[in-house]
Write an enzyme that holds these catalytic residues in place. Structure first.
Site, short mmCIF file in Angstrom:
data_model
loop_
_atom_site.label_atom_id
_atom_site.label_comp_id
_atom_site.label_asym_id
_atom_site.label_seq_id
_atom_site.Cartn_x
_atom_site.Cartn_y
_atom_site.Cartn_z
N ARG A 1 32.85 47.18 -41.09
CA ARG A 1 33.80 46.06 -41.26
C ARG A 1 35.21 46.60 -41.08
NH1 ARG A 1 33.16 43.26 -46.91
NH2 ARG A 1 31.22 42.49 -46.02
N CYS B 1 22.08 33.68 -50.20
CA CYS B 1 21.86 34.08 -51.60
C CYS B 1 23.06 33.59 -52.40
CB CYS B 1 21.67 35.59 -51.71
SG CYS B 1 23.20 36.53 -51.84
N LYS C 1 40.28 40.84 -54.20
CA LYS C 1 40.64 40.13 -52.96
C LYS C 1 41.94 39.35 -53.11
CE LYS C 1 35.84 39.83 -51.53
NZ LYS C 1 34.69 38.95 -51.23
N CYS D 1 29.17 34.41 -49.95
CA CYS D 1 30.04 34.97 -48.91
C CYS D 1 30.67 33.92 -47.99
CB CYS D 1 29.27 35.99 -48.08
SG CYS D 1 28.70 37.38 -49.07
N CYS E 1 21.53 41.48 -43.75
CA CYS E 1 21.99 41.56 -45.14
C CYS E 1 20.85 41.90 -46.09
CB CYS E 1 22.64 40.24 -45.57
SG CYS E 1 23.16 40.32 -47.29
N LYS F 1 35.23 44.87 -56.56
CA LYS F 1 36.07 44.45 -55.43
C LYS F 1 37.24 43.59 -55.91
CE LYS F 1 32.42 42.49 -53.51
NZ LYS F 1 31.46 41.62 -52.77
N ARG G 1 40.60 44.57 -50.86
CA ARG G 1 40.01 44.39 -49.53
C ARG G 1 41.04 43.86 -48.53
NH1 ARG G 1 34.39 43.61 -49.94
NH2 ARG G 1 33.58 44.82 -51.67
N CYS H 1 26.97 32.30 -43.92
CA CYS H 1 27.11 33.76 -44.02
C CYS H 1 26.09 34.41 -43.08
CB CYS H 1 26.87 34.21 -45.45
SG CYS H 1 25.14 34.10 -45.92
FE1 SRM Z 1 30.14 39.15 -49.03
C1 SRM Z 1 28.04 41.38 -50.41
C2 SRM Z 1 28.84 39.72 -46.00
C3 SRM Z 1 32.73 37.48 -47.65
C4 SRM Z 1 30.89 37.76 -52.07
N1 SRM Z 1 28.72 40.40 -48.33
C5 SRM Z 1 28.00 41.29 -49.07
C6 SRM Z 1 27.16 42.20 -48.15
C7 SRM Z 1 27.97 43.41 -47.86
C8 SRM Z 1 25.74 42.52 -48.67
C9 SRM Z 1 25.54 43.78 -49.46
O1 SRM Z 1 26.27 44.01 -50.47
O2 SRM Z 1 24.62 44.52 -49.14
C10 SRM Z 1 27.04 41.27 -46.93
C11 SRM Z 1 26.80 41.96 -45.58
C12 SRM Z 1 25.99 41.06 -44.66
C13 SRM Z 1 25.88 41.55 -43.29
O3 SRM Z 1 24.76 41.88 -42.85
O4 SRM Z 1 26.88 41.58 -42.58
C14 SRM Z 1 28.28 40.42 -47.07
N2 SRM Z 1 30.73 38.79 -47.17
C15 SRM Z 1 30.01 39.02 -46.05
C16 SRM Z 1 30.63 38.38 -44.85
C17 SRM Z 1 30.44 39.17 -43.56
C18 SRM Z 1 30.06 36.97 -44.70
C19 SRM Z 1 30.34 36.26 -43.39
O5 SRM Z 1 29.40 35.70 -42.89
O6 SRM Z 1 31.47 36.28 -42.94
C20 SRM Z 1 32.08 38.26 -45.33
C21 SRM Z 1 32.90 39.48 -45.02
C22 SRM Z 1 34.28 39.32 -45.53
C23 SRM Z 1 35.22 40.40 -45.12
O7 SRM Z 1 35.59 40.43 -43.96
O8 SRM Z 1 35.64 41.16 -45.98
C24 SRM Z 1 31.86 38.17 -46.84
N3 SRM Z 1 31.60 37.94 -49.75
C25 SRM Z 1 32.51 37.26 -49.00
C26 SRM Z 1 33.14 36.25 -49.77
C27 SRM Z 1 34.17 35.24 -49.27
C28 SRM Z 1 35.57 35.64 -49.54
O9 SRM Z 1 35.84 36.77 -49.97
O10 SRM Z 1 36.45 34.82 -49.34
C29 SRM Z 1 32.60 36.32 -51.05
C30 SRM Z 1 32.90 35.37 -52.22
C31 SRM Z 1 34.21 35.60 -52.85
C32 SRM Z 1 34.11 36.63 -53.91
O11 SRM Z 1 34.23 37.80 -53.61
O12 SRM Z 1 33.87 36.26 -55.07
C33 SRM Z 1 31.64 37.39 -51.02
N4 SRM Z 1 29.59 39.56 -50.94
C34 SRM Z 1 29.96 38.84 -52.04
C35 SRM Z 1 29.24 39.34 -53.19
C36 SRM Z 1 29.35 38.80 -54.64
C37 SRM Z 1 30.50 39.38 -55.36
C38 SRM Z 1 30.52 38.99 -56.81
O13 SRM Z 1 31.60 38.99 -57.41
O14 SRM Z 1 29.49 38.73 -57.39
C39 SRM Z 1 28.42 40.38 -52.72
C40 SRM Z 1 27.46 41.26 -53.54
C41 SRM Z 1 28.16 42.27 -54.36
O15 SRM Z 1 29.35 42.53 -54.24
O16 SRM Z 1 27.48 42.85 -55.21
C42 SRM Z 1 28.65 40.49 -51.31
FE1 SF4 Z 2 24.16 38.37 -47.78
FE2 SF4 Z 2 24.19 36.72 -49.82
FE3 SF4 Z 2 26.47 37.40 -48.68
FE4 SF4 Z 2 24.85 35.83 -47.40
S1 SF4 Z 2 25.84 35.34 -49.35
S2 SF4 Z 2 25.85 37.62 -46.51
S3 SF4 Z 2 22.87 36.54 -48.01
S4 SF4 Z 2 25.14 38.76 -49.77
#
Ligand code: SRM
Ligand code: SF4
Length: 574
Positions: free
Chosen positions: A76, A476, A212, A480, A437, A210, A145, A431
């Site tokens: 990323r 899930c 943001k 995201c 993922c 994290k 981030r 997502c």
């Molecule tokens: Fe996310 C984890 C993809 C935006 C909340 N996210 C992941 C992971 C890295 C899975 C992992 O931990 O193994 C995913 C990788 C999937 C893949 O195969 O690419 C993933 N997140 C993404 C992306 C690529 C989704 C998309 O389709 O665009 C976004 C990348 C953003 C970036 O460029 O940095 C992405 N993730 C978000 C957002 C939206 C935002 O930030 O505005 C959120 C919700 C906001 C937040 O952070 O609360 C988000 N991602 C999470 C979480 C839950 C965090 C939490 O507080 O519980 C996880 C899991 C974790 O961190 O344990 C996670």
């Molecule tokens: Fe993976 Fe869940 Fe984030 Fe979708 S919402 S990219 S399934 S961690």
């Protein structure tokens, strides 16, 4: 046991022992026997902007054959405000084609992700990223981030000021460890002792979780300001310049099914600061969270829980103390939508900006359909402006001089790139989920387009085709694609089954609430259809779908997160 005496989470020990994010990454890269890296390094490598993944479509087959999982890395990039030059775009694309899976993923946080990069290609990839003057440091991990910033090119002056704020915060909060250069770019090893101040802001164990940051300029809330740990809402003065910002804290989406102590939360507006106080405030908010955040339980470690536990007033007082800034009362602002503005817009400087609709952010050539890889390459080769990536997973061909409009239009048409879609599709996001993922419980990116087609048909049958309804899906509950801020949110539960959430506000200011559980495709359509019928027949003039589902009694409103799981009885079944 009190929090103070509870065991620290495992990741805290990993960070502590990592010598500022080094771990055994350099050694692990040399091991040819496996495509993976050891478990502790899998946590550390996130701070360097990458994840170890495996192709989940191939898991069962490879398992049967007793083969190692099909490991590869997702990388990323860190692109503050989503602004990159055509040359940088071409370089990232080149990496995707040579080392990745021949696609590029535009994320919900204005950057690129590349999937499918095998371990032996990591260093070459990182070198090429560096050559393009790009970086992946702190794109993931327990750090600040990629900083998001409004892309709205209409107000070019204000946009530039918002971008300046975001970039300054991003630069200020970037980790200072030299581990990144050492490991990936063969930089000179700098021997540091524990006493040395390597990370003046973060310290040895970085953040509990994290973090943001986002900058928004009303009336557009395209960046979903309330979903962020720290947000800035621009307030303009009479001359049309940004005078200062309302500061928001404590937003976040992640939760776990069946664990009501975890929940999404919309940020609180904490106060107002002047334009030149933003970096001080960012550092103070971050360090209070560094010191107050829960390092014993990662499911309770985000700033949103710190604010819930300590209270907004105590948090504000500590931020003011550390920053030396007295926050004023928040100023009035109005958001009207979370959408991108598709098609051409012209900004004050006379340049044009063409927003294209990229379904779920996936850049690839689709047989018989849009040739995103080829088309954007051709555009990048001629464009004199830049690209801007949006928080809705779209791309803007930006700052196009008037004499280049025609060229861009021609290329967009030639490669069938989409400028628009139905109102419901262009307000949708999914997502990544399967197959990359590791946390996905159900499909998302690969399923939502078909579901939208069926929803389009249902809407048409009720004469609702022209209605903009925000629909988002995730595989899930981590959130995201920010599904709890969508008017209709689908969250994967098990393969083929989704929980459905209703009642969020069109402008991103209110969360939704769970309406139905474990729906399969047929169940989703059957559940939505009568609600669409009711919307058609009972809505008030100009009433958005999310507001309607609350007024009509399908769900109760959610105020900020702590009441997300509380359903006070409003549950009309259509
Ligand atoms: Fe996310 C984890 C993809 C935006 C909340 N996210 C992941 C992971 C890295 C899975 C992992 O931990 O193994 C995913 C990788 C999937 C893949 O195969 O690419 C993933 N997140 C993404 C992306 C690529 C989704 C998309 O389709 O665009 C976004 C990348 C953003 C970036 O460029 O940095 C992405 N993730 C978000 C957002 C939206 C935002 O930030 O505005 C959120 C919700 C906001 C937040 O952070 O609360 C988000 N991602 C999470 C979480 C839950 C965090 C939490 O507080 O519980 C996880 C899991 C974790 O961190 O344990 C996670
Ligand atoms: Fe993976 Fe869940 Fe984030 Fe979708 S919402 S990219 S399934 S961690």
């Amino acid at each position: 046991m009190t929090t103070a005496t509870k065991e620290l989470a495992r990741n805290e020990h990993i960070k502590d022992a990592s010598r500022y994010l080094r771990g055994t990454l350099a050694e692990g890269l040399q091991q040819e026997i496996t495509g993976a890296i050891v478990e502790d390094d899998q946590q550390l490598v996130k701070f360097h902007g990458m994840y170890l993944q495996d192709d989940r479509d191939l898991r069962a087959e490879r398992g049967k054959k007793k083969m190692e999982k099909a490991f590869s890395f997702m990388i990323r990039l860190r692109i503050p405000g989503g602004v990159c030059t055509p040359q940088q775009f071409l370089q990232v694309q080149h990496i995707a084609q040579v080392y990745g899976n021949d696609t590029m993923r535009l994320t919900t946080r204005q950057t690129f992700q590349l999937h499918g990069i095998i371990k032996s290609n990591l260093k070459a990839t990182m070198r090429e990223i560096d050559d393009a003057l790009l970086t992946t440091i702190a794109a993931c991990g327990d750090v600040n981030r990629n900083v998001m910033s409004v892309t709205n090119p209409l107000q070019s002056r204000v946009h530039a000021q918002a971008y300046e704020t975001g970039k300054a915060i991003s630069d200020h909060l970037i980790p200072e460890t030299t581990a990144y250069r050492e490991i990936w770019l063969d930089g000179e090893k700098i021997v540091g002792s524990d006493e040395e101040v390597v990370e003046p802001i973060y310290g040895k164990t970085y953040l509990p979780r994290k973090f943001k940051v986002v900058i928004a300029v009303p009336p557009s809330n395209e960046v979903d300001v309330f979903a962020h740990d720290l947000g800035y809402i621009a307030i303009l003065n009479e001359d049309g310049n940004i005078e200062g910002y309302n500061v928001t804290v404590g937003g976040g989406m992640g939760m776990t099914h069946g664990q009501p102590e975890t929940y999404p939360r919309t940020a609180d507006v904490m106060g107002y600061c002047k334009f030149d106080e933003t970096v001080k405030i960012a550092e103070a908010v971050l360090t209070v969270q560094r010191d107050w955040g829960d390092r014993t339980n990662r499911a309770h470690a985000r700033l949103k829980y710190t604010i819930e536990d300590r209270g907004l007033d105590a948090f504000r007082a500590e931020v003011e103390k550390r920053s030396g800034v007295k926050l004023d009362a928040p100023k009035p602002y109005i958001f009207d939508s979370m959408s991108d503005r598709y098609g051409w817009t012209e900004s004050e400087n006379g340049n044009g900006h063409l927003t294209l609709f990229v379904q779920n952010g996936r850049i690839r050539d689709i047989p018989g359909g849009p040739q995103w890889m080829t088309g954007l390459k051709k555009i990048a080769e001629t464009l004199q402006g830049e690209f801007r990536l949006t928080a809705n997973q779209n791309i803007i061909i930006s700052n196009v001089q008037p004499d280049q409009h025609w060229d861009m239009d021609k290329l967009v048409a030639q490669y069938k790139l989409t400028r628009d879609a139905s109102p419901v599709r262009k307000n949708s996001m999914a997502c990544v989920a399967l197959p990359t993922c590791g946390l996905a419980l159900a499909e998302s990116e690969r399923y939502l387009p078909d579901l939208i087609t069926e929803i389009e048909e249902r809407l048409a049958s009720h004469g609702l085709t022209d209605n903009e309804i925000v629909i988002r899906m995730t595989g899930c509950p981590n959130g995201c694609a920010r599904p709890y801020l969508a008017e209709i949110g689908f969250v994967g539960k098990t393969p083929g089954k989704y929980n459905m959430y209703l009642g969020a506000a069109f402008d991103g200011s209110r969360l939704s609430k769970l309406y139905a559980e474990d729906l399969d495709h047929k169940g989703i359509v059957a559940t939505l259809d009568p609600i669409f019928a009711a919307y058609k027949n009972e809505r008030q003039e100009g009433e958005h779908f999310g507001d309607f589902t609350i007024r009509a009694g399908f769900v109760a409103p959610t105020s900020n997160g702590a009441d997300f799981h509380v359903n006070t009885g409003a549950k009309r079944t259509a």
